[in-house]
Design a protein around this motif. Structure first.
Motif, short mmCIF file in Angstrom:
data_model
loop_
_atom_site.label_atom_id
_atom_site.label_comp_id
_atom_site.label_asym_id
_atom_site.label_seq_id
_atom_site.Cartn_x
_atom_site.Cartn_y
_atom_site.Cartn_z
N GLY A 75 0.78 -1.22 0.00
CA GLY A 75 0.00 0.00 0.00
C GLY A 75 0.82 1.28 0.00
O GLY A 75 0.27 2.37 0.00
N HIS A 76 2.15 1.15 0.00
CA HIS A 76 3.00 2.34 0.00
C HIS A 76 4.07 2.26 -1.07
O HIS A 76 5.12 2.87 -0.96
N GLY A 77 3.81 1.51 -2.15
CA GLY A 77 4.81 1.28 -3.16
C GLY A 77 5.01 2.37 -4.19
O GLY A 77 6.03 2.42 -4.83
N HIS A 78 4.02 3.24 -4.37
CA HIS A 78 4.13 4.29 -5.39
C HIS A 78 5.18 5.31 -4.96
O HIS A 78 5.01 6.01 -3.99
N GLN A 79 6.29 5.37 -5.69
CA GLN A 79 7.38 6.29 -5.38
C GLN A 79 7.30 7.51 -6.28
O GLN A 79 6.79 7.45 -7.39
N VAL A 80 7.83 8.63 -5.79
CA VAL A 80 7.92 9.86 -6.58
C VAL A 80 9.34 10.38 -6.46
O VAL A 80 10.10 9.98 -5.58
N SER A 81 9.71 11.28 -7.36
CA SER A 81 11.02 11.91 -7.31
C SER A 81 10.85 13.42 -7.20
O SER A 81 9.80 13.96 -7.52
N ILE A 82 11.91 14.08 -6.75
CA ILE A 82 11.88 15.54 -6.67
C ILE A 82 11.63 16.11 -8.07
O ILE A 82 10.77 16.96 -8.26
N LYS A 83 12.38 15.62 -9.04
CA LYS A 83 12.23 16.10 -10.41
C LYS A 83 10.80 15.87 -10.90
O LYS A 83 10.21 16.74 -11.54
N GLY A 84 10.23 14.72 -10.58
CA GLY A 84 8.86 14.43 -10.98
C GLY A 84 7.86 15.39 -10.39
O GLY A 84 6.94 15.85 -11.06
N LEU A 85 8.02 15.72 -9.11
CA LEU A 85 7.12 16.67 -8.46
C LEU A 85 7.24 18.06 -9.08
O LEU A 85 6.26 18.76 -9.28
N VAL A 86 8.47 18.45 -9.40
CA VAL A 86 8.68 19.75 -10.05
C VAL A 86 8.03 19.75 -11.43
O VAL A 86 7.34 20.70 -11.80
N ARG A 87 8.22 18.68 -12.18
CA ARG A 87 7.65 18.60 -13.53
C ARG A 87 6.12 18.60 -13.50
O ARG A 87 5.48 19.00 -14.46
N GLU A 88 5.52 18.10 -12.40
CA GLU A 88 4.07 18.09 -12.28
C GLU A 88 3.50 19.47 -12.00
O GLU A 88 2.29 19.64 -11.91
N GLY A 89 4.38 20.46 -11.80
CA GLY A 89 3.91 21.82 -11.64
C GLY A 89 3.90 22.33 -10.20
O GLY A 89 3.37 23.38 -9.93
#
Length: 147
Positions: A75-89
């Motif tokens: 239930g906690h497997g979805h990972q994100v990255s700093i770059k990904g968060l920035v790219r999401e706006g």
């Protein structure tokens, strides 16, 4: 000598890095170690000497992470990255620098610098940076072999 304090302090370092370098408000999940979805923290201790590890998703390609179950916790497997968060706006500014247009090396450099600063503050260490040339490394390697 408190290992739980040590782990919580490592987590706090990551939370401060994310906040100070790119305005990401990260948090812990109660009862679990790490800064979930962005960073994993693990340590090994032997005779009160710690070997710590931090994995911070800065520019990580996370496509294979969807198949992983971190630490066996479902239930906690979805990972994100700093770059990904920035790219999401997400609004991410580092001292006036627009992070939306940075390359991977710049993202890593900013995060690395912030990690060193926050780690030094959290553990009350003085960090001194010194450039070492390839010739100096070569000389050190060969002088240690001849002793």
């Amino acid at each position: 000598m408190d290992l739980h304090w040590y782990l919580r302090t490592l987590e706090e370092v990551v939370i401060r890095v994310l906040s100070s370098s790119c305005s990401i408000q990260a948090s812990r999940l109660e009862g679990l170690t790490g800064v979930w979805k962005l960073a994993a923290v693990g340590i090994r201790v032997s005779h009160w000497i710690t070997y710590h590890g931090l994995a911070l998703n800065v520019t990580t390609n996370l496509c294979l992470f969807k198949w992983m179950v971190p630490c066996g916790i479902h239930g906690h497997g979805h990972q994100v990255s700093i770059k990904g968060l920035v790219r999401e706006g997400k609004l991410c500014i580092d001292h006036g620098t627009d992070l939306h247009h940075l390359d991977d090396a710049s993202f890593i450099h900013i995060t690395h610098k912030s990690l060193i600063e926050e780690f030094s503050q959290a553990f009350q260490l003085e960090y001194c940076y010194k450039n070492i040339s390839a010739a100096m490394l070569y000389e050190r390697k060969h002088s240690s072999l001849t002793k």
